[in-house]
Motif scaffolding. Sequence first.
Motif, mmCIF file in Angstrom:
data_model
loop_
_atom_site.group_PDB
_atom_site.id
_atom_site.type_symbol
_atom_site.label_atom_id
_atom_site.label_comp_id
_atom_site.label_asym_id
_atom_site.label_seq_id
_atom_site.Cartn_x
_atom_site.Cartn_y
_atom_site.Cartn_z
ATOM 1 N N ASP A 23 41.805 34.590 104.114
ATOM 2 C CA ASP A 23 43.204 34.152 104.007
ATOM 3 C C ASP A 23 43.588 33.108 105.068
ATOM 4 O O ASP A 23 44.757 32.778 105.241
ATOM 5 C CB ASP A 23 44.154 35.350 104.075
ATOM 6 N N LYS A 24 42.587 32.602 105.779
ATOM 7 C CA LYS A 24 42.764 31.558 106.801
ATOM 8 C C LYS A 24 43.589 32.013 108.010
ATOM 9 O O LYS A 24 44.077 31.192 108.792
ATOM 10 C CB LYS A 24 43.383 30.290 106.191
ATOM 11 N N SER A 25 43.750 33.331 108.157
ATOM 12 C CA SER A 25 44.449 33.858 109.329
ATOM 13 C C SER A 25 43.529 33.803 110.548
ATOM 14 O O SER A 25 42.310 33.656 110.422
ATOM 15 C CB SER A 25 44.902 35.295 109.074
ATOM 16 N N LYS B 80 44.445 39.803 106.548
ATOM 17 C CA LYS B 80 43.578 40.770 105.869
ATOM 18 C C LYS B 80 42.181 40.774 106.503
ATOM 19 O O LYS B 80 41.791 39.832 107.183
ATOM 20 C CB LYS B 80 43.452 40.420 104.379
ATOM 21 N N SER B 81 41.420 41.824 106.228
ATOM 22 C CA SER B 81 40.097 41.979 106.846
ATOM 23 C C SER B 81 39.004 41.181 106.127
ATOM 24 O O SER B 81 37.900 41.042 106.636
ATOM 25 C CB SER B 81 39.695 43.459 106.851
ATOM 26 N N TYR B 82 39.312 40.624 104.948
ATOM 27 C CA TYR B 82 38.274 39.994 104.134
ATOM 28 C C TYR B 82 37.778 38.681 104.743
ATOM 29 O O TYR B 82 38.563 37.883 105.250
ATOM 30 C CB TYR B 82 38.804 39.746 102.719
ATOM 31 N N VAL B 83 36.455 38.494 104.647
ATOM 32 C CA VAL B 83 35.835 37.299 105.224
ATOM 33 C C VAL B 83 34.970 36.595 104.181
ATOM 34 O O VAL B 83 34.663 37.160 103.128
ATOM 35 C CB VAL B 83 34.975 37.657 106.460
ATOM 36 N N LYS B 84 34.592 35.358 104.494
ATOM 37 C CA LYS B 84 33.703 34.605 103.598
ATOM 38 C C LYS B 84 32.660 33.864 104.429
ATOM 39 O O LYS B 84 32.951 33.384 105.536
ATOM 40 C CB LYS B 84 34.505 33.628 102.739
ATOM 41 N N LEU B 85 31.447 33.783 103.893
ATOM 42 C CA LEU B 85 30.356 33.058 104.542
ATOM 43 C C LEU B 85 30.359 31.629 104.026
ATOM 44 O O LEU B 85 30.363 31.396 102.815
ATOM 45 C CB LEU B 85 29.015 33.743 104.233
ATOM 46 N N MET B 86 30.346 30.653 104.925
ATOM 47 C CA MET B 86 30.414 29.242 104.533
ATOM 48 C C MET B 86 29.044 28.732 104.082
ATOM 49 O O MET B 86 28.019 29.415 104.210
ATOM 50 C CB MET B 86 30.957 28.412 105.698
ATOM 51 N N LYS B 87 29.021 27.496 103.591
ATOM 52 C CA LYS B 87 27.804 26.929 102.990
ATOM 53 C C LYS B 87 26.649 26.769 103.974
ATOM 54 O O LYS B 87 25.494 26.674 103.572
ATOM 55 C CB LYS B 87 28.116 25.570 102.343
ATOM 56 N N VAL C 76 37.725 31.160 112.283
ATOM 57 C CA VAL C 76 36.286 31.484 112.270
ATOM 58 C C VAL C 76 36.101 32.826 112.962
ATOM 59 O O VAL C 76 36.474 32.997 114.122
ATOM 60 C CB VAL C 76 35.446 30.387 112.958
ATOM 61 N N VAL C 77 35.544 33.777 112.234
ATOM 62 C CA VAL C 77 35.376 35.146 112.737
ATOM 63 C C VAL C 77 34.212 35.219 113.716
ATOM 64 O O VAL C 77 34.306 35.810 114.792
ATOM 65 C CB VAL C 77 35.155 36.117 111.544
ATOM 66 N N CYS C 78 33.081 34.632 113.325
ATOM 67 C CA CYS C 78 31.879 34.671 114.179
ATOM 68 C C CYS C 78 30.879 33.623 113.706
ATOM 69 O O CYS C 78 31.007 33.065 112.620
ATOM 70 C CB CYS C 78 31.242 36.063 114.167
ATOM 71 N N HIS C 79 29.883 33.369 114.561
ATOM 72 C CA HIS C 79 28.737 32.501 114.254
ATOM 73 C C HIS C 79 29.116 31.051 113.971
ATOM 74 O O HIS C 79 28.422 30.347 113.238
ATOM 75 C CB HIS C 79 27.917 33.065 113.073
ATOM 76 N N GLY C 80 30.231 30.605 114.579
ATOM 77 C CA GLY C 80 30.603 29.198 114.445
ATOM 78 C C GLY C 80 29.571 28.300 115.111
ATOM 79 O O GLY C 80 29.152 28.546 116.246
ATOM 80 N N ILE C 81 29.141 27.249 114.406
ATOM 81 C CA ILE C 81 28.108 26.341 114.915
ATOM 82 C C ILE C 81 28.773 25.148 115.602
ATOM 83 O O ILE C 81 29.513 24.392 114.957
ATOM 84 C CB ILE C 81 27.206 25.830 113.764
ATOM 85 N N PRO C 82 28.543 24.953 116.908
ATOM 86 C CA PRO C 82 29.130 23.802 117.599
ATOM 87 C C PRO C 82 28.634 22.493 116.986
ATOM 88 O O PRO C 82 27.443 22.371 116.677
ATOM 89 C CB PRO C 82 28.623 23.937 119.041
ATOM 90 N N ASN C 83 29.548 21.535 116.804
ATOM 91 C CA ASN C 83 29.118 20.228 116.308
ATOM 92 C C ASN C 83 29.895 19.121 117.004
ATOM 93 O O ASN C 83 30.988 19.336 117.518
ATOM 94 C CB ASN C 83 29.270 20.135 114.784
#
Length: 263
Positions: free
Chosen positions: A227-229, A211-218, A76-83
């Motif tokens: 790449d899950k790194s 890699k530098s590529y990221v994805k925004l989750m649902k 998780v790069v940023c903005h992870g929501i605690p649950n």
Amino acid sequence: MKIHIKNQEEIKKIKISSKLASEVLEMISEYMTVNTNLEKINKICHKHIIEKQNAIPACLGYRGYPKSICISINDVVCHGIPNKKQYLKEGDIANVDITILKNGYYGDTSKMFFIGKIKETAKKLCEITKKSLYLTFKKIKPGIPINIIGKTIEQETKKSGFSIVKEYCGHGIGKNFHEEPQILHYYNRYQNTLLQENMVFTIEPMINEGKSYVKLMKDNWTVKTQDKSLSAQYEHTILVTKTGCKILTKRKKEKIPYEFNNI
């Protein structure tokens, strides 16, 4: 691009909020251990900010964000929501991001925590990310182009073979959570606005192992590496001074000066 140069009264208030934000990171460190529930960490921080600091956790409700802090673990790069379903595990690396609102002004900071024994590659990633941030403090002073910050981070990161997330950046801060200028963490020759005394902004490089590529989750908040790194981030709120800069969110045990003289 309108950059608000802070007056002394504003700087005084930002310093207070910044110190409170750093204190939350110091306070929560003892809870960043194996098998601790993320929602528990969020609640402890929330209670501390509201009851002990008499302040506001700025993330809560910001553009609909549902929690008081961000916790970003491993990929998780940023903005992870605690649950409440997620627990810290042996070998995790976790970023805790704290923003405080007090007396109408903001302070913003984050750092990485090591959960139990972590892999050497994870440790190196965190060390390079922190070092790239720290190196910028030696460059900041009035009259230099703002892109020296991104250039410094990029040069250090490239040597390691890691990559820089380009979709998210540092930002001006004060009466608003996010203000101009944007602080890119890579070199952009067009970002040549000159730094001025009494500018206040965050620097918060996000560095990926792969890699530098990221994805925004649902959930529309959580950002992960494609790449899950692993990913790491460190953040400080900075004041540009006459001769250099001050690290307004410096923690007590952090091995850097509070003030840098770069003239």
